[in-house]
Each structure stands twice: as C-alpha cells, then as structure tokens.
Design a protein around this motif. Sequence first.
Motif, PDB file in Angstrom:
ATOM      1  N   TRP A 221      36.170  -8.934  -3.084  1.00 31.04           N
ATOM      2  CA  TRP A 221      35.578  -8.052  -2.191  1.00 31.04           C
ATOM      3  C   TRP A 221      35.791  -8.701  -0.525  1.00 31.04           C
ATOM      4  CZ3 TRP A 221      34.153  -3.349  -2.073  1.00 31.04           C
ATOM      5  CH2 TRP A 221      33.228  -2.870  -1.054  1.00 31.04           C
ATOM      6  N   SER A 222      35.653  -9.837  -0.245  1.00 33.35           N
ATOM      7  CA  SER A 222      36.195 -10.218   0.860  1.00 33.35           C
ATOM      8  C   SER A 222      37.485 -10.146   1.324  1.00 33.35           C
ATOM      9  CB  SER A 222      35.847 -11.914   1.067  1.00 33.35           C
ATOM     10  OG  SER A 222      34.502 -11.993   0.717  1.00 33.35           O
ATOM     11  N   LYS A 224      39.451  -7.343  -0.011  1.00 31.73           N
ATOM     12  CA  LYS A 224      39.802  -6.171   0.012  1.00 31.73           C
ATOM     13  C   LYS A 224      39.065  -5.596   1.657  1.00 31.73           C
ATOM     14  CE  LYS A 224      40.401  -3.326  -2.718  1.00 31.73           C
ATOM     15  NZ  LYS A 224      41.472  -2.750  -3.125  1.00 31.73           N
ATOM     16  N   ILE A 225      37.923  -6.179   1.934  1.00 37.22           N
ATOM     17  CA  ILE A 225      37.296  -5.511   3.286  1.00 37.22           C
ATOM     18  C   ILE A 225      37.945  -6.071   4.506  1.00 37.22           C
ATOM     19  CG2 ILE A 225      35.305  -4.760   2.351  1.00 37.22           C
ATOM     20  CD1 ILE A 225      33.789  -7.139   3.430  1.00 37.22           C
ATOM     21  N   GLY A 226      38.870  -7.107   4.178  1.00 39.57           N
ATOM     22  CA  GLY A 226      39.842  -7.803   5.441  1.00 39.57           C
ATOM     23  C   GLY A 226      38.902  -9.107   6.301  1.00 39.57           C
ATOM     24  N   VAL A 227      37.917  -9.527   5.599  1.00 34.99           N
ATOM     25  CA  VAL A 227      37.404 -10.678   6.136  1.00 34.99           C
ATOM     26  C   VAL A 227      38.055 -11.833   5.847  1.00 34.99           C
ATOM     27  CG1 VAL A 227      35.435 -12.283   5.656  1.00 34.99           C
ATOM     28  CG2 VAL A 227      35.016  -9.711   5.798  1.00 34.99           C
ATOM     29  N   ARG A 229      41.586 -12.074   5.794  1.00 30.97           N
ATOM     30  CA  ARG A 229      42.554 -11.977   6.992  1.00 30.97           C
ATOM     31  C   ARG A 229      41.891 -12.134   7.920  1.00 30.97           C
ATOM     32  NH1 ARG A 229      47.624  -9.900   5.950  1.00 30.97           N
ATOM     33  NH2 ARG A 229      47.717  -8.728   7.823  1.00 30.97           N
ATOM     34  N   ARG A 230      40.772 -11.652   8.383  1.00 31.28           N
ATOM     35  CA  ARG A 230      40.354 -12.023   9.557  1.00 31.28           C
ATOM     36  C   ARG A 230      40.097 -13.612   9.936  1.00 31.28           C
ATOM     37  NH1 ARG A 230      35.858  -8.184  12.516  1.00 31.28           N
ATOM     38  NH2 ARG A 230      36.677  -8.547  14.593  1.00 31.28           N
ATOM     39  N   MET A 231      39.593 -14.328   8.944  1.00 33.42           N
ATOM     40  CA  MET A 231      39.608 -15.686   8.861  1.00 33.42           C
ATOM     41  C   MET A 231      41.029 -16.234   9.340  1.00 33.42           C
ATOM     42  SD  MET A 231      37.208 -16.887   5.798  1.00 33.42           S
ATOM     43  CE  MET A 231      36.271 -15.773   5.039  1.00 33.42           C
ATOM     44  N   VAL A 232      41.821 -15.672   8.734  1.00 34.37           N
ATOM     45  CA  VAL A 232      43.141 -16.349   9.034  1.00 34.37           C
ATOM     46  C   VAL A 232      43.639 -16.094  10.454  1.00 34.37           C
ATOM     47  CG1 VAL A 232      45.763 -16.216   8.396  1.00 34.37           C
ATOM     48  CG2 VAL A 232      43.966 -16.226   6.673  1.00 34.37           C
ATOM     49  N   SER A 233      43.190 -15.169  10.854  1.00 34.58           N
ATOM     50  CA  SER A 233      43.375 -14.822  12.382  1.00 34.58           C
ATOM     51  C   SER A 233      42.536 -15.771  13.153  1.00 34.58           C
ATOM     52  CB  SER A 233      43.238 -13.237  12.954  1.00 34.58           C
ATOM     53  OG  SER A 233      41.984 -13.091  12.991  1.00 34.58           O
ATOM     54  N   THR A 234      41.680 -16.416  12.864  1.00 37.90           N
ATOM     55  CA  THR A 234      40.983 -17.383  14.040  1.00 37.90           C
ATOM     56  C   THR A 234      41.538 -18.705  13.589  1.00 37.90           C
ATOM     57  OG1 THR A 234      39.561 -18.165  12.068  1.00 37.90           O
ATOM     58  CG2 THR A 234      38.971 -16.231  12.970  1.00 37.90           C
TER      59      THR A 234
END
Lengths: 391, 320
Positions: A221-222, A224-227, A229-234
Amino acid sequence: MIDIRKAIEIGRVNLLRQVRDRSDLFFVFVLPTIIIVALGLQFGGMTLVRVGIVAPTGDAAATALVAQIKGDSKTLDLRTVATVDELRSLVERGRLEAGVVIPNGFGAALSGTGTVSVTYLATTGALTSGVRAPIEAAVARLAAITTAARIASGATGTDAAAARPLAENLYDTVPGITIDAKTVGEAGMFAGFSGFTFGASTQLVLFMFLTSMTAAGRLVWSRKIGVSRRMVSTPTSVATIVAGEALGRFGVAMLQAGYIIAVSSLVFGVSWGDPLAAGALIALFGVVAAGVALLVGALARTPDQASSMGVFVGLAMGALGGSMIPFQVMPPLMQNIARLLPQSWTLLGIQTLIRDGGGIASVAPNLAVLAVWAVGVMALASWRFRKAITG
Amino acid sequence: MTGEPQAPVVLSVRGLRKRYGDLEAVKDVSFDIREGETYGLLGPNGAGKSTTISIVCGLLRRDAGEVTVDGKPIDTGAVAAKAGIGVVPQDLAIYPDLSARENLTFFGRLYGLGGARLKSRIDTCLELVGLADRANERTDHFSGGMQRRLNIAIGMLHEPRLLLLDEPTVGVDPQSRNAILESIAALGREGMAVLYTTHYMEEAERLCDRVGIIDAGEIRAEGTRRELVALVGQRDEVRLTATGDLGAATKAVGALPGVGGAVVRDGVLELVVDDARGMLPRLLDAVDKAGATVRGVDVVQPDLEAVFLHLTGRALRDAS
C-alpha cells in the motif's frame, strides 16, 4: 550507509500503523489467545482417562486395590459403577476409556488358596492400552503380597490371614526386581509439556510469521500510494529505507511474540526456558519473518495480492514446519521437509529449552540454521524491495 | 547592456534524456530556474513532465544530461544533495492512517529535522496550508483538497531551496485549488525556486514567471507569458460557437490559407488566424458550406492555450 535514527523512525511508524489497525488487533491479540486456550484445554484434557470400577462394598482388600490403582496418578479418573453390565455398556459406548471388575468376596478369596481374577475391560486403542499398565502394576503388587503370605503360611503353618499383614509390611523393604526405563531419540509429542505450553509454542511460531505477513500488505500500500518513492526523494538512502521497512516488520513480529509470551506466562503459567536462548531463537525467527514479509511486499502488486500470498506462505510454512501438526508425529519424508524450514528449527529449539532446560549451547544448531535463513532471506528481500521502490 | 543583477540559478537542467524501451520520454530538455522564480512546465498528460521531475529530484536514473541544484549534481545516489529539494508528487503520498501532524513529523525526520525546529516548522506549514485546526485528525477523514494541501505542506516542510510540484491540483475543487495556488505564490515571493508542472493553462498563466511548453518529451518553447504569446505573432484567436457538423467545419476552416490551427472543443471551433477581421467572412462561409451554423463569434487575445495550438496544432486539453 544506513542512518539508524531514520531507520528507527520508519520502523516506528510501521509499528504505529499496525497497532492502530483494529482489524489486525483481532489477529494479533485475540485469535492467538483463543487458539492457545483451545489447544491447552484439548491437550490438557486428553491425558485424563476415565476408568470405571465395580467393587464389592465393605471389602477392605478391594478398597486397598482401588487406592493402589489410583496411586498418585493425575491422569486416571476412577469412577464407581454399580454392575458389570453397566460397566461394559459404558466402556462400549465410550463413556469410559476402561473398566476394572473386582469380584465379590475379593478379600476372603485372597486369604484362601484359590486363584483370584480381576477383570480389565477396554476397547482397543493406544489410549486404553496405556491405562492397563498402572492397573496391572497395582494387581501385580497385590499378587506378590498374597503369594508371599500364602508361602509363609504353608511353610510355617500359620494362618494365611495372620501372615498377610507381615507380607504387606515387608513388601517395600525386600529388594526385588525393578525396570529402569529410559527414553532415547526424539522426545514424545507432548513429553514434558502442559497442554498450554504445547499450544503456546506452536502458536508463537505460527502467529509471528502470519502477523508479519499482514504487514506485507501495508508495505505494498505504501508503494502504491507513492509514500515509498517520496521517502526516496528525501535525503534518506535507499539502504536506510529498506532497513527501516525491515525493522518495522521485525517490530511487528516481536510485538506478536511478546504478547504470546506474556499472556502464556502470566495467565497459563507457561515457562519458556532460558530467557537468553529463547530470546535469541525468537529474535532470529523474527528477522526471518520480517525478511519474508519484505519480500512479499516487494513482489506483490496489490495489497490484496500481498495478503493472499502472505497467508498462503504463512500457513503453508507453518503447517509444514510443525506449527499445526507436531513434528514428532510427521512421517519421515515430512520431517525432512520440515527440517528445511525455519519454523521447525525455532519450534524444536523452544521445545528443547522448555522440556530439557539448557541455554544457548543446547540450541546452537537451531540458532545457526536460523541465522543462515535470516541472512539469506533478508538479502534477497532487500534486493527485491530496493528494485521495487527505485525501479 | 546593463540591468538588474540576476538572482542565482538554483536548478540547472542540461540535455536531459530518458528512454523507456522504444519511447523517448524526455528529449534533450534544458532549462534553468533562479532563486524566487516559479517555472512552469505546461503540457498534456504523457508530455514528459513527471519523468522530468522524477529525474530532477533523483528518483529516476537519466540516460543523458546533467542536473544540478545550487551547483551540486543530482542523481539517484546523491542523498545529501536531496536536502535542498522539496517534492510534491502527483500522487497523494501521505499515510492515510496517520494524522496530518504525524505525517509531517515522519517526513520531517526523514528530511533531517527534529526537536523544536521540527515542531515549529510543522506548525508554520499547517498554518500556511490552512490545516492547523485539523492537525490531529487522521488524513483519511480529510477531503481531497485537504489531502492535497497536506501533500504540499510535506514538500515545503524543510524550507528547501527548490520545490518541485507535479500537478498538485489534480482532482481538487476550485476553492482548494485557489488556496493551493496562493500558498505556492507565497513561496515564490519568499525566494524559493519552484518547478511547477501542470496541464492547466490558467494555472501556468497565474502562477509562473516563466513557462516551458513541453510536448512529446520536448520543450517546444520557453519564456514569460508575453514572450510565448508573441510566438503566435500578430495572429488572432477566433472562437466560433456553432452547431451542426463541427468535424467537417473544423476540417474546412483548417484548410483555408492563413489559419494556423483549428480544433473543436465543447461546441466551439478555436482557430488561430493571421487576420481575424479580414478572414472572418471566409471562415463563416467555410463553416456554412461544411454543414454547420455559427451562433456566435469571439475574437480574443491569444493565451498559452493558443500558443500550444500554434506550436503543436493541437489543443492543450484535447491532447491531455
């Protein structure tokens, strides 16, 4: 480089989300408790064998024989039955596992010279054949005393009734022949366990794994909703994210283990053996469970798919590894299969600690196998998960 | 020639290329964004905007080109350099089972914030996006607009030098969209460099200092709104409200000399023509002969929509 603080934060949030999910709370806390109680009651009750006794009233010798049969056994439940016909009927209908008929005039017959017969009634079966041993032992003791009294009476010309108390008093002081029984090889299925102990140990292994698998769905789920990938962008390395997600699954497995151990110890009196050795076994198994959850979370495309895969993998490995069917009753082929799985090594290790005591050294082979599993599955899962969030 | 000293370049993108199999998603894309500048990438879905943003923030490996933020090279392994970038993805990348404050705390820690500074930044960002009074509610109880605003708050939490927003208003009601655009405009005024992708012409016109028009992976034109509209030249945009066979009418007027592009949208024929006044009789005649009836005529100032039509021969929204 892994940033430990960030990995712990990712793990903490995973654990927080797991605890908040009310549907998961049933599987983590309620269901294991129900199963442990059910198994405990089932295995605990199975060892209590109901034996019916037909005996003449007011016959001291008959009363003594019944007391001897009962002895200090906690597994025999002796019940008085009025007639032989009723006893036979109860045994045939399975209301009693076995029956013993002590004939009328039993005491007087022992003082006489003729043969005295005590009847044992039972259906065929492993359980009822096991009951026969303590009854035969009690009768054999009485037979030895009676024989000695009769020999003394014949040799000295004294009255057999007078010789009998002497024989009874001397019975325990005269050296006889004893059987020194030792058990070798694998311990029996429930040897050394209370019913709750067996259930708690198997369910610990089963539910640690299954609960980790439920966390795999949350991982998908994480993604799928892009969380993810968002972590990778940090400014957080992928290695840290993978470590954090693995830590989260490990935390979930250990939460489950902690609950089962606490409840089984405090409520059902289960002793888990040496804390260090048991802790090492459980922690390593937790790493394996976390690794498999991470792998499922990386491979599955949807949370539903992860849940299905997780339940299948968890139940299949649990069943094959001895969490449902005891390892000791498996045929050789299935035992060999079980030995390939981390569940069996964990379970047998824990059962060794509970039954035989000992520390780290006594479960060293189990720990070694689990360590190999932990390293292997975590490496594979990390590689796949890294691909899943950066691909 | 002298002038005001230009603000320093925060983001520099040079010769960016990315291919997925046979599809070249990004073709030699280059642009700069300076401090305090809001740069829009305007183009339809599939134009290459999200791929460009993913490369710029180090999520995606590029095939060629160079990306720097404040002079530091950015790629997938440049972990420390990512501290200068805030990302607002197109997806609602927030945990639905955590509160707004918990989401901000989590991502704040991943951005390296902690203690009193983290708390202060969370309060500031919640205030800025209008969620201060709902901070402790689970985000799955939020409306779509509120979730979008939280999505943006996470991106600007650590006060990055560069904020990347990938279509942040998709699926948002007009009121929330207005609030979001206000928040972003405020960030630009505070000196943050902003890269904003959208397929809404109105957003690009309202928000962006400069716009790059991107289509099929290429930046077709770049500049301020005035510069881009100038590309249409002295041409006019004519809108004919009509009924009947609009498909045939579009073909007919599109074939006339002096017509730069013709599309039909919502019962309106939109045309870019050299001289509206001179051409209008011929346009009306062609529409009539094609079996359609003109109900209304508007001659409007060309906008970015007209620029896109002029550059690609397609309407921006139809291409989306």
